[in-house]
Design a protein around this motif. Sequence first.
Motif, short mmCIF file in Angstrom:
data_model
loop_
_atom_site.label_atom_id
_atom_site.label_comp_id
_atom_site.label_asym_id
_atom_site.label_seq_id
_atom_site.Cartn_x
_atom_site.Cartn_y
_atom_site.Cartn_z
N THR A 95 0.84 -1.19 0.00
CA THR A 95 0.00 0.00 0.00
C THR A 95 0.88 1.24 0.00
O THR A 95 1.70 1.40 0.89
CB THR A 95 -0.88 0.03 1.26
OG1 THR A 95 -1.49 -1.25 1.41
CG2 THR A 95 -1.95 1.09 1.14
N PRO A 96 0.74 2.11 -1.00
CA PRO A 96 1.55 3.32 -0.98
C PRO A 96 1.19 4.21 0.21
O PRO A 96 0.04 4.16 0.68
CB PRO A 96 1.21 4.00 -2.30
CG PRO A 96 -0.02 3.37 -2.80
CD PRO A 96 -0.12 2.02 -2.18
N PHE B 264 0.65 7.34 0.53
CA PHE B 264 -0.41 8.34 0.39
C PHE B 264 -1.80 7.71 0.51
O PHE B 264 -2.70 8.29 1.08
CB PHE B 264 -0.27 9.12 -0.92
CG PHE B 264 -0.25 8.28 -2.17
CD1 PHE B 264 -1.42 7.97 -2.82
CD2 PHE B 264 0.94 7.85 -2.73
CE1 PHE B 264 -1.41 7.23 -3.98
CE2 PHE B 264 0.96 7.10 -3.89
CZ PHE B 264 -0.23 6.78 -4.51
N LEU B 265 -1.92 6.47 0.01
CA LEU B 265 -3.20 5.78 0.13
C LEU B 265 -3.47 5.43 1.60
O LEU B 265 -4.58 5.59 2.10
CB LEU B 265 -3.19 4.51 -0.73
CG LEU B 265 -4.53 3.81 -0.89
CD1 LEU B 265 -5.56 4.73 -1.51
CD2 LEU B 265 -4.38 2.57 -1.74
N ILE C 34 -4.76 8.47 3.35
CA ILE C 34 -6.17 8.77 3.06
C ILE C 34 -7.09 7.82 3.82
O ILE C 34 -8.09 8.22 4.40
CB ILE C 34 -6.43 8.68 1.55
CG1 ILE C 34 -5.58 9.72 0.82
CG2 ILE C 34 -7.90 8.91 1.24
CD1 ILE C 34 -5.53 9.50 -0.68
N LEU C 35 -6.69 6.54 3.84
CA LEU C 35 -7.52 5.56 4.54
C LEU C 35 -7.55 5.86 6.04
O LEU C 35 -8.59 5.71 6.69
CB LEU C 35 -6.98 4.14 4.29
CG LEU C 35 -7.11 3.66 2.85
CD1 LEU C 35 -6.46 2.29 2.67
CD2 LEU C 35 -8.58 3.60 2.44
N GLN D 183 -7.37 8.79 7.35
CA GLN D 183 -8.29 9.91 7.54
C GLN D 183 -9.73 9.43 7.58
O GLN D 183 -10.53 9.89 8.39
CB GLN D 183 -8.11 10.92 6.40
CG GLN D 183 -6.74 11.56 6.41
CD GLN D 183 -6.63 12.67 5.37
OE1 GLN D 183 -7.39 12.74 4.42
NE2 GLN D 183 -5.66 13.54 5.57
N THR E 237 11.25 9.58 1.74
CA THR E 237 10.30 9.58 0.63
C THR E 237 8.88 9.52 1.17
O THR E 237 8.00 10.25 0.72
CB THR E 237 10.56 8.37 -0.27
OG1 THR E 237 11.94 8.32 -0.58
CG2 THR E 237 9.77 8.47 -1.54
N VAL F 45 7.42 12.78 2.55
CA VAL F 45 6.92 13.74 1.56
C VAL F 45 5.41 13.55 1.38
O VAL F 45 4.64 14.51 1.40
CB VAL F 45 7.64 13.57 0.21
CG1 VAL F 45 7.02 14.45 -0.85
CG2 VAL F 45 9.12 13.87 0.34
N PHE F 46 5.02 12.28 1.25
CA PHE F 46 3.60 11.99 1.02
C PHE F 46 2.77 12.29 2.27
O PHE F 46 1.68 12.83 2.19
CB PHE F 46 3.41 10.53 0.61
CG PHE F 46 3.98 10.23 -0.74
CD1 PHE F 46 3.36 10.70 -1.88
CD2 PHE F 46 5.15 9.52 -0.86
CE1 PHE F 46 3.89 10.44 -3.12
CE2 PHE F 46 5.69 9.25 -2.10
CZ PHE F 46 5.06 9.71 -3.24
N GLU G 99 2.25 15.87 2.67
CA GLU G 99 1.34 16.36 1.64
C GLU G 99 -0.11 16.01 2.00
O GLU G 99 -1.00 16.86 1.93
CB GLU G 99 1.74 15.72 0.30
CG GLU G 99 1.04 16.28 -0.90
CD GLU G 99 1.46 17.71 -1.24
OE1 GLU G 99 2.53 18.14 -0.76
OE2 GLU G 99 0.69 18.37 -1.95
N VAL G 100 -0.33 14.74 2.41
CA VAL G 100 -1.69 14.30 2.68
C VAL G 100 -2.25 14.97 3.93
O VAL G 100 -3.40 15.39 3.97
CB VAL G 100 -1.73 12.76 2.83
CG1 VAL G 100 -3.08 12.31 3.37
CG2 VAL G 100 -1.47 12.09 1.49
N PHE H 43 9.31 20.90 -0.52
CA PHE H 43 9.93 20.42 -1.77
C PHE H 43 8.89 20.37 -2.89
O PHE H 43 9.14 20.83 -4.01
CB PHE H 43 10.53 19.03 -1.53
CG PHE H 43 11.14 18.43 -2.75
CD1 PHE H 43 12.42 18.78 -3.15
CD2 PHE H 43 10.43 17.53 -3.52
CE1 PHE H 43 12.97 18.24 -4.29
CE2 PHE H 43 10.99 16.99 -4.66
CZ PHE H 43 12.26 17.34 -5.05
N VAL H 44 7.72 19.81 -2.57
CA VAL H 44 6.66 19.71 -3.59
C VAL H 44 6.28 21.11 -4.08
O VAL H 44 6.20 21.36 -5.29
CB VAL H 44 5.43 18.98 -3.01
CG1 VAL H 44 4.29 18.99 -4.01
CG2 VAL H 44 5.79 17.55 -2.67
N VAL I 291 9.05 22.52 -6.37
CA VAL I 291 9.05 22.04 -7.75
C VAL I 291 7.88 22.67 -8.51
O VAL I 291 8.01 23.06 -9.67
CB VAL I 291 8.96 20.50 -7.80
CG1 VAL I 291 8.88 20.02 -9.24
CG2 VAL I 291 10.16 19.89 -7.11
#
Lengths: 354, 318
Positions: free
Chosen positions: A172-173, A175-176, A179-180, A182, A293, A296-297, A300-301, A311-312, A315
């Motif tokens: 499972t990445p 970021f997923l 979300i789950l 949350q 790494t 970062v996600f 972001e989430v 960083f995001v 860019v």
Amino acid sequence: MQGVRRDEYHDGHAAFEECADRLPPPKGRDVTGFLLRRLINYVALCLIATFFAYSAAALTFNPLARYQMRNPPPPPEVIENLRQELRLDEPIPLRFLHWGAGVLQGDFGETITGQPITMELWSRVGVSLRLLLIGTTLGIVLGVALGALGAIRQYRPSDYAGTLFSFVVLSTPVFLLGILLQFAAIKFNDAAGTTVLYFTGETTAGFQGGFGAALLDRLQHLILPTIAIAFTQIALYSRYQRSAMLDVLGSDFLRTAQAKGLTRTRALFKHGLRTALIPMATLFAFGFGLLITGSVFVEEVFAWYGMGEWFVRGVQVEDVNIVATVTLFVAVLILFSGWLSDVLYAALDPRIRL
Amino acid sequence: MSGGVSARSAAVPGSPVDPAAGATATPSRGRLVLRRFLRNKLAVAGLTVFVGLFVLAYVGPLLSPWSYTDQDVTAYLQPPSADHWFGTTQIGEDVFVRTMRGLQKSLVIGLLVGVISTTVATVVGTVAAYFGGWVDRALMWVVDLMLVLPALLVIAILSPSFTNWLIMIPLLAAFFWLIAARIVRGMTLSLREREYVQAARFSGVPPYKIIFRHIVPNMASILIIDVTVNIGQAVLAETGLSFLGFGVQPPDVSLGTLIADGTSSALTFPWLFMFAGLFLVIAVLSVNLVGDGLRDAFDPQSTSPRARRRWRRGGRPR
């Protein structure tokens, strides 16, 4: 495959031994010299890596594009001024040297909107480090515990449960997963009737209250991102620890330890776990790169204003200085963790020390 | 002539890769491995699911009347129904077809990155170890340097210049061969000293032939496992980059962009991201199961339940 190393690539043995190959043969009591040499090597790698990232960013980014596309277009003098200010006409190595000289004096330059980076840097470093340190500590401790337990209780329900957990989490990445989580938090808050778990930001905006209340507020914001980041670490380390521990469990010295009268628990802790931890030391450095790494996600989430989120943004607005600063931060962290794992290795494995 | 000599020397009985053995009565190593793999139900299930996903991703859109850019103006934000199997988006796009399109992208990128990166790792690792000296030092220095920076950061930095999603494949592959190259190098160092390699070398076989005929086949197992591990990792990396907006660019879709688009309204309209997320997890999980099964099939000793159980029973003082 006689003589050839066994194919436990994913379970890490080949990787462990490969990394171990890089360590020099034991040389007297020269552990300080060894660690010092590694440190110098790491600093050099750090510099080169940052230079590459800076050059790549300077080559691909076109910070003026946003201004040129404005409607009505800004006067050419404004663009020309900006070009001068951002030193876009100078060769990239020169720009890097200019930026690097500033960094050495504690000045990381300005963003393209003219904000000094240094001002924002430390608060963002604080936010990120909080997440990374707690996440990695939890990940290592729980991961090693889960893996060792799985090995000791091999092929029992608890072992299968642990393996299933690692497999699903590793597929499972992050970021997923965020979300789950949350999702789960909303259900949990509904059930509790009040907001227990927050999932945006690292504090409540405009929070008023005493020290204790502020701490509680931060904790409520911290829980979900920490779970998101620690889960992957736990899953990763437990897989490796389980297989390292299984190898140790089958070894003769553990049987000997019991034969001379140690209880099984004592033998497992004193001789088993410690030996199984040695190859893990090299893995921690590798896992830390993965953690960065992941952060970062997570940032972001969960809308944490840390280095990853920066960083995001960097860019997206094509800002060379922000990207270079975050890259330097990441390179320093990764190499420091690499060096730390050298130290750990030396501490755990007497063959390096003597 | 030298070719014949080396071929025979590779077929020494008991040597790990024994091309002649398949023809004789004893089962070849390949067949043994296959048999062990097929006995592993989870691994076979993983392989079936992975192949099934590939078929679904390409055949699925053909079964649906919609294309991934069509907009159904009669159905905005509809939950799954007979018309739109996975529901529709804010502007009436069919989520099923978009999910399949995204699955295609993610699977193709993952598969190609897996194969390319393992190939690069094989070439670099064997060349470095076989030739040694400055070749070895230079190549390993490059590996060390590239390991310092996470792939995600570097690819994100380069992303403003992307014009085509295909660029993701070489870029991801460029960061996925590093650790495998170190492992291949380590194995080659030991294989290089074997008698049959020495024999081939002294009978004048050129280095590239020695590498591909005598060294690479002897680590086929680790390379096959590496491909599967890399496929899973590459799918995760690609969807991650696309999630942040640094990978596949609109109007094209990947599982990552679908999940990113769906998150803003994930809580009220879960079908927008749920299916993409589900397919993503299933795809990676199935590859990981295949990799795990292959590892056990190639190396039965890595998890030998009986030996360990014996230790546990006998070892416990009573």
